[in-house]
Design a protein around this motif. Sequence first.
Motif, PDB file in Angstrom:
ATOM      1  N   PHE A 148       0.829  -1.198   0.000  1.00 17.74           N
ATOM      2  CA  PHE A 148       0.000   0.000   0.000  1.00 17.74           C
ATOM      3  C   PHE A 148       0.862   1.246   0.000  1.00 17.74           C
ATOM      4  CE2 PHE A 148      -2.474  -3.330   1.988  1.00 17.74           C
ATOM      5  CZ  PHE A 148      -3.712  -3.204   1.377  1.00 17.74           C
ATOM      6  N   ASP A 149       0.343   2.292  -0.628  1.00 17.78           N
ATOM      7  CA  ASP A 149       0.954   3.614  -0.603  1.00 17.78           C
ATOM      8  C   ASP A 149       0.372   4.346   0.596  1.00 17.78           C
ATOM      9  OD1 ASP A 149       1.876   6.170  -0.986  1.00 17.78           O
ATOM     10  OD2 ASP A 149       1.124   6.359  -3.033  1.00 17.78           O
ATOM     11  N   GLY A 150       1.198   4.798   1.483  1.00 17.80           N
ATOM     12  CA  GLY A 150       0.750   5.456   2.699  1.00 17.80           C
ATOM     13  C   GLY A 150      -0.021   6.735   2.471  1.00 17.80           C
ATOM     14  N   ASP A 151       0.123   7.348   1.293  1.00 17.89           N
ATOM     15  CA  ASP A 151      -0.647   8.550   0.986  1.00 17.89           C
ATOM     16  C   ASP A 151      -2.118   8.225   0.772  1.00 17.89           C
ATOM     17  OD1 ASP A 151       1.551  10.218   1.151  1.00 17.89           O
ATOM     18  OD2 ASP A 151       1.997  10.061  -1.000  1.00 17.89           O
ATOM     19  N   GLN A 152      -2.423   6.968   0.412  1.00 14.81           N
ATOM     20  CA  GLN A 152      -3.798   6.593   0.127  1.00 14.81           C
ATOM     21  C   GLN A 152      -4.424   5.746   1.228  1.00 14.81           C
ATOM     22  OE1 GLN A 152      -4.142   5.005  -3.806  1.00 14.81           O
ATOM     23  NE2 GLN A 152      -3.250   6.810  -4.719  1.00 14.81           N
ATOM     24  N   GLU A 153      -3.630   4.944   1.908  1.00  8.59           N
ATOM     25  CA  GLU A 153      -4.178   4.103   2.971  1.00  8.59           C
ATOM     26  C   GLU A 153      -3.113   3.832   4.024  1.00  8.59           C
ATOM     27  OE1 GLU A 153      -6.426  -0.176   3.647  1.00  8.59           O
ATOM     28  OE2 GLU A 153      -6.167   0.568   1.634  1.00  8.59           O
ATOM     29  N   GLN A 154      -3.530   3.917   5.276  1.00  7.70           N
ATOM     30  CA  GLN A 154      -2.659   3.609   6.404  1.00  7.70           C
ATOM     31  C   GLN A 154      -3.122   2.289   7.016  1.00  7.70           C
ATOM     32  OE1 GLN A 154       0.121   5.543   7.917  1.00  7.70           O
ATOM     33  NE2 GLN A 154       0.019   6.049   5.751  1.00  7.70           N
ATOM     34  N   PRO A 155      -2.226   1.544   7.664  1.00 11.48           N
ATOM     35  CA  PRO A 155      -2.633   0.280   8.261  1.00 11.48           C
ATOM     36  C   PRO A 155      -3.660   0.483   9.372  1.00 11.48           C
ATOM     37  CG  PRO A 155      -0.375   0.822   8.879  1.00 11.48           C
ATOM     38  CD  PRO A 155      -0.809   1.830   7.889  1.00 11.48           C
ATOM     39  N   VAL A 156      -4.583  -0.475   9.499  1.00 14.35           N
ATOM     40  CA  VAL A 156      -5.592  -0.425  10.552  1.00 14.35           C
ATOM     41  C   VAL A 156      -4.969  -0.859  11.870  1.00 14.35           C
ATOM     42  CG1 VAL A 156      -7.785  -1.398  11.332  1.00 14.35           C
ATOM     43  CG2 VAL A 156      -7.459  -0.836   8.936  1.00 14.35           C
ATOM     44  N   ASN A 157      -4.221  -1.934  11.841  1.00 15.92           N
ATOM     45  CA  ASN A 157      -3.543  -2.443  13.033  1.00 15.92           C
ATOM     46  C   ASN A 157      -2.044  -2.415  12.817  1.00 15.92           C
ATOM     47  OD1 ASN A 157      -5.805  -3.034  14.561  1.00 15.92           O
ATOM     48  ND2 ASN A 157      -5.939  -5.122  13.818  1.00 15.92           N
ATOM     49  N   ILE A 158      -1.343  -1.907  13.785  1.00 19.07           N
ATOM     50  CA  ILE A 158       0.114  -2.003  13.793  1.00 19.07           C
ATOM     51  C   ILE A 158       0.438  -3.060  14.833  1.00 19.07           C
ATOM     52  CG2 ILE A 158       2.273  -0.786  14.192  1.00 19.07           C
ATOM     53  CD1 ILE A 158       0.819   1.774  13.285  1.00 19.07           C
ATOM     54  N   ILE A 159       0.732  -4.266  14.339  1.00 18.61           N
ATOM     55  CA  ILE A 159       0.906  -5.438  15.191  1.00 18.61           C
ATOM     56  C   ILE A 159       2.226  -5.379  15.946  1.00 18.61           C
ATOM     57  CG2 ILE A 159       1.016  -7.963  15.189  1.00 18.61           C
ATOM     58  CD1 ILE A 159      -0.679  -7.782  12.545  1.00 18.61           C
ATOM     59  N   GLY A 160       3.226  -4.877  15.303  1.00 14.78           N
ATOM     60  CA  GLY A 160       4.545  -4.771  15.918  1.00 14.78           C
ATOM     61  C   GLY A 160       5.443  -3.978  14.990  1.00 14.78           C
ATOM     62  N   ASN A 161       6.710  -3.988  15.277  1.00 12.44           N
ATOM     63  CA  ASN A 161       7.663  -3.284  14.435  1.00 12.44           C
ATOM     64  C   ASN A 161       7.680  -3.922  13.051  1.00 12.44           C
ATOM     65  OD1 ASN A 161       9.593  -1.448  13.743  1.00 12.44           O
ATOM     66  ND2 ASN A 161      11.288  -2.631  14.562  1.00 12.44           N
ATOM     67  N   GLU A 162       7.258  -3.159  12.042  1.00 15.19           N
ATOM     68  CA  GLU A 162       7.203  -3.608  10.646  1.00 15.19           C
ATOM     69  C   GLU A 162       6.149  -4.682  10.386  1.00 15.19           C
ATOM     70  OE1 GLU A 162       8.988  -2.013   8.258  1.00 15.19           O
ATOM     71  OE2 GLU A 162       9.749  -0.744   9.848  1.00 15.19           O
ATOM     72  N   LEU A 163       5.190  -4.873  11.281  1.00 15.75           N
ATOM     73  CA  LEU A 163       4.081  -5.806  11.072  1.00 15.75           C
ATOM     74  C   LEU A 163       2.784  -5.011  11.062  1.00 15.75           C
ATOM     75  CD1 LEU A 163       5.092  -8.746  13.436  1.00 15.75           C
ATOM     76  CD2 LEU A 163       5.259  -8.690  10.951  1.00 15.75           C
ATOM     77  N   GLU A 213      -1.473  -4.604   9.428  1.00 21.89           N
ATOM     78  CA  GLU A 213      -2.660  -5.298   8.947  1.00 21.89           C
ATOM     79  C   GLU A 213      -3.562  -4.291   8.230  1.00 21.89           C
ATOM     80  OE1 GLU A 213      -5.310  -8.718  10.871  1.00 21.89           O
ATOM     81  OE2 GLU A 213      -5.558  -6.804  11.876  1.00 21.89           O
ATOM     82  N   CYS A 214      -4.008  -4.643   7.007  1.00 25.00           N
ATOM     83  CA  CYS A 214      -4.883  -3.753   6.247  1.00 25.00           C
ATOM     84  C   CYS A 214      -6.326  -3.881   6.738  1.00 25.00           C
ATOM     85  CB  CYS A 214      -4.795  -4.055   4.753  1.00 25.00           C
ATOM     86  SG  CYS A 214      -5.507  -5.626   4.233  1.00 25.00           S
ATOM     87  N   ALA A 215      -7.174  -2.980   6.272  1.00 20.10           N
ATOM     88  CA  ALA A 215      -8.573  -2.944   6.717  1.00 20.10           C
ATOM     89  C   ALA A 215      -9.314  -4.219   6.346  1.00 20.10           C
ATOM     90  CB  ALA A 215      -9.271  -1.731   6.123  1.00 20.10           C
ATOM     91  N   LEU A 216      -9.098  -4.739   5.145  1.00 24.16           N
ATOM     92  CA  LEU A 216      -9.793  -5.953   4.722  1.00 24.16           C
ATOM     93  C   LEU A 216      -9.407  -7.148   5.593  1.00 24.16           C
ATOM     94  CD1 LEU A 216     -11.677  -7.418   2.775  1.00 24.16           C
ATOM     95  CD2 LEU A 216      -9.715  -7.756   1.266  1.00 24.16           C
TER      96      LEU A 216
END
Length: 52
Positions: A18-33, A35-38
Amino acid sequence: MDDEKIDFWMCSCCGNAFDGDQEQPVNIIGNELFECALCNVVNAERELMETN
């Protein structure tokens, strides 16, 4: 990390990038982990089905 914007990221579940300008992760599970919205919705539904 709430205010920090991620430029490019990849979902740890489905592997989509994903391009961060268009979508940000819903869950930040850990460092560099991330999860997308779907995947967040699908995993929540899966957990709900497993508990019933």
